[in-house]
Scaffold this motif. Structure first.
Motif, short mmCIF file in Angstrom:
data_model
loop_
_atom_site.label_atom_id
_atom_site.label_comp_id
_atom_site.label_asym_id
_atom_site.label_seq_id
_atom_site.Cartn_x
_atom_site.Cartn_y
_atom_site.Cartn_z
N ARG A 98 0.83 -1.20 0.00
CA ARG A 98 0.00 0.00 0.00
C ARG A 98 0.87 1.25 0.00
NH1 ARG A 98 -2.99 -0.09 -2.39
NH2 ARG A 98 -2.26 -2.09 -3.09
N LYS A 149 -5.03 -6.90 -0.95
CA LYS A 149 -5.09 -8.18 -0.26
C LYS A 149 -5.75 -8.03 1.11
CE LYS A 149 -0.93 -10.04 -2.49
NZ LYS A 149 0.45 -10.56 -2.26
N ASN A 165 -10.31 -4.89 -5.70
CA ASN A 165 -10.01 -6.33 -5.71
C ASN A 165 -8.51 -6.62 -5.74
OD1 ASN A 165 -9.42 -5.67 -8.35
ND2 ASN A 165 -11.18 -6.73 -9.23
N TYR A 166 -7.67 -5.63 -6.04
CA TYR A 166 -6.23 -5.87 -6.03
C TYR A 166 -5.62 -5.69 -4.64
CZ TYR A 166 -6.32 -0.76 -6.52
OH TYR A 166 -6.59 0.59 -6.35
N LYS A 185 -3.46 2.29 -6.32
CA LYS A 185 -2.23 1.63 -6.74
C LYS A 185 -1.07 2.60 -6.61
CE LYS A 185 -4.56 -1.42 -10.05
NZ LYS A 185 -4.69 -1.81 -11.48
#
Length: 248
Positions: free
Chosen positions: A48, A152, A149-150, A73
Motif C-alpha cells: 500500500r 489483499k 479487488n487488487y 495503486k
C-alpha cells in the motif's frame, strides 16, 4: 491545518511488528513507526502507498511515522488517503475546536474554555469544553469503503480489547449528573459515508448493553470526517449519528 513539514510518499514493503513498518522511500527501505498497533480493517498493508511524517528528534529510534495509507495503486497519480495515526486525531480535533469549526456540535467561544486530558472518575477523557466532556475515538477495526479487488485481505480475529472504550462510555454517561452534555466523537481520517457497526467484538453483547444504557442517559455520538493530504488536514463534514446506526 497545515503540516510544518509536508508528508512524503512511500510504499509499505512489510509490517515487521506491531510498532514498525518497513517502507520503500525512493528506493531505500526505511523502518518507520506504526502509530496503530492493531489491525487496519482486514487490509494487508503490504504494497500500500503511504504518507510519512519526519521527526528530527535525536532520541527517536525511527525518524518517520506512517500517517496514512491508500487503497490506490502505487502508480496512480491521484490518491486518496486513510489516516491511521490515532494519536494525532486529538491534535486535529483540538485545532478545529479552537477555530470553532464544530460550531453545530459545540460552540467554542470565549466562554467555553478548551481543556485537554481531564480526569473523570477513573478515566482520563480527551476534552472538557465549557461544561461538556468530549471523548475522541478513531475506529480502524473496519474500513468502511469499497476495497478494490487488487488489495489483499488478512484473516483477523474479533476485537477483544474493549475495556477502555466501555469505561469511557460509562464515565461519559455518569458525567451528565453534573454536566450539561457528554459527547463521543468518532473521527475518521477518510470520507466515511456514515458509521455503522460491521464487525462484532468478542464481547459485543456487553458493549451493546453499556452503549444503550448511556445513550439513554443522554450521551451523544457524533462523526467527523477529516481529509489528509501531503500538505494538510481539513474537516470535511461532521454530523450526529442516528442511534439505529449504533445499536445494531
Amino acid at each position: 491545518m497545515k503540516f510544518n513539514i509536508p508528508l512524503i510518499e512511500g510504499i509499505i514493503v512489510r509490517r515487521d511488528n506491531r510498532f514498525i513498518m518497513s517502507v520503500n522511500l525512493e528506493g531505500e527501505i526505511i523502518r518507520c513507526h506504526s502509530p496503530v498497533t492493531g489491525r487496519i480493517g482486514t487490509i494487508d498493508v503490504v504494497g500500500r502507498p503511504c504518507l510519512l511524517s519526519f521527526s528530527n528528534n535525536p532520541n527517536r529510534a525511527t525518524k518517520y511515522t506512517v500517517e496514512a495509507i491508500s487503497l490506490n495503486k502505487p502508480t496512480d497519480k491521484q490518491k486518496t488517503w486513510i489516516g491511521i495515526n490515532q494519536n494525532a486525531a486529538n491534535k486535529y480535533v483540538e485545532y478545529f475546536l479552537k477555530n470553532n469549526a464544530f460550531d453545530r456540535m459545540i460552540a467554542t467561544d470565549e466562554s467555553n474554555l478548551i481543556l485537554r486530558e481531564q480526569i473523570l472518575g477513573k478515566s482520563k477523557l480527551d476534552f472538557l469544553v465549557g461544561n461538556t466532556y468530549l471523548e475522541v475515538k478513531t475506529p480502524l477495526m473496519d474500513i468502511q469503503l469499497q476495497i478494490p479487488n487488487y488489495v489483499k485481505y488478512k484473516k483477523v480475529a474479533p476485537l477483544a480489547s474493549t475495556d477502555r472504550f466501555m469505561k469511557h462510555m460509562e464515565e461519559l454517561g455518569g458525567s451528565l449528573g453534573a454536566h450539561e452534555r457528554a459527547i463521543l466523537l468518532l473521527v475518521f481520517m477518510y470520507d466515511n459515508p456514515g458509521f455503522r457497526v460491521i464487525s462484532h467484538s468478542a464481547n459485543y453483547k456487553e458493549i451493546h448493553r453499556i452503549i444503550g444504557e448511556n445513550l439513554s442517559r443522554g450521551v451523544e455520538v457524533w462523526q467527523a470526517n477529516l481529509k489528509i493530504t501531503h500538505k494538510d488536514v481539513t474537516l470535511q463534514k461532521y454530523f450526529q449519528i442516528p442511534i439505529e446506526n449504533i445499536m445494531r
